[in-house]
Design a protein around this motif. Structure first.
Motif: not given
Length: 158
Positions: A70, A73, A75, A119, A121, A123
């Protein structure tokens, strides 16, 4: 309408009184040593001797990890191997979560994260974009003992 309410209240009070009586009687049976353990088991009552559970061993398999990109990001998802049947690998029994170790390609020390979900994530800041990150994961049991590590994968932060 009022009769149903009264009937429900009477029934509820009767069950509370019955539960109190049965609890006292079951405790008496358990404390009475002339009642054998086999009789307690035949009545499906709790045994006198408590059995302790052995702690779970560390997981014996490594997860398969995949990464979704992303904006700034990453994940990381962990799953079990599929073993040829679509629903066989869905449930992870006796695992608390998974541990992720990661580092940037130009660094030598590893960072660790623990996720209790499937999961996690990450950042990253703008200055970290286009840097390469190396990831590996392992299942952990409820005592946070880790199993074998998965193969390392390398991803670019976009």
């Amino acid at each position: 309408m009022m009769r149903n309410h009264m009937t429900a209240m009477i029934k509820k009070a009767a069950f509370v009184e019955l539960k109190h009586f049965l609890s006292t009687y079951i405790n008496y049976l358990e404390a009475n040593t002339s009642v054998p353990d086999e009789a307690l088991a035949a009545m499906q009552l709790r045994p006198r001797k408590r059995t302790s559970r052995l702690p779970l061993p560390p997981p014996g398999e490594s997860p398969v990890i995949s990464v979704a990109h992303h904006h700034g990001e990453l994940t990381v998802s962990a799953k079990r191997m599929d073993y040829g049947h679509p629903t066989h690998g869905l449930q992870v029994k006796h695992y608390h979560g998974f541990k992720i170790r990661w580092r940037f390609e130009d660094e030598t020390f590893w960072r660790n994260e623990i996720s209790t979900r499937r999961r996690h994530t990450f950042h990253f800041d703008r200055q970290d974009r286009i840097r390469r990150i190396i990831l590996s994961a392992a299942w952990v049991n409820p005592r946070l003992q880790e199993g074998p590590w998965s193969d390392e994968i390398s991803e670019v932060i976009t």
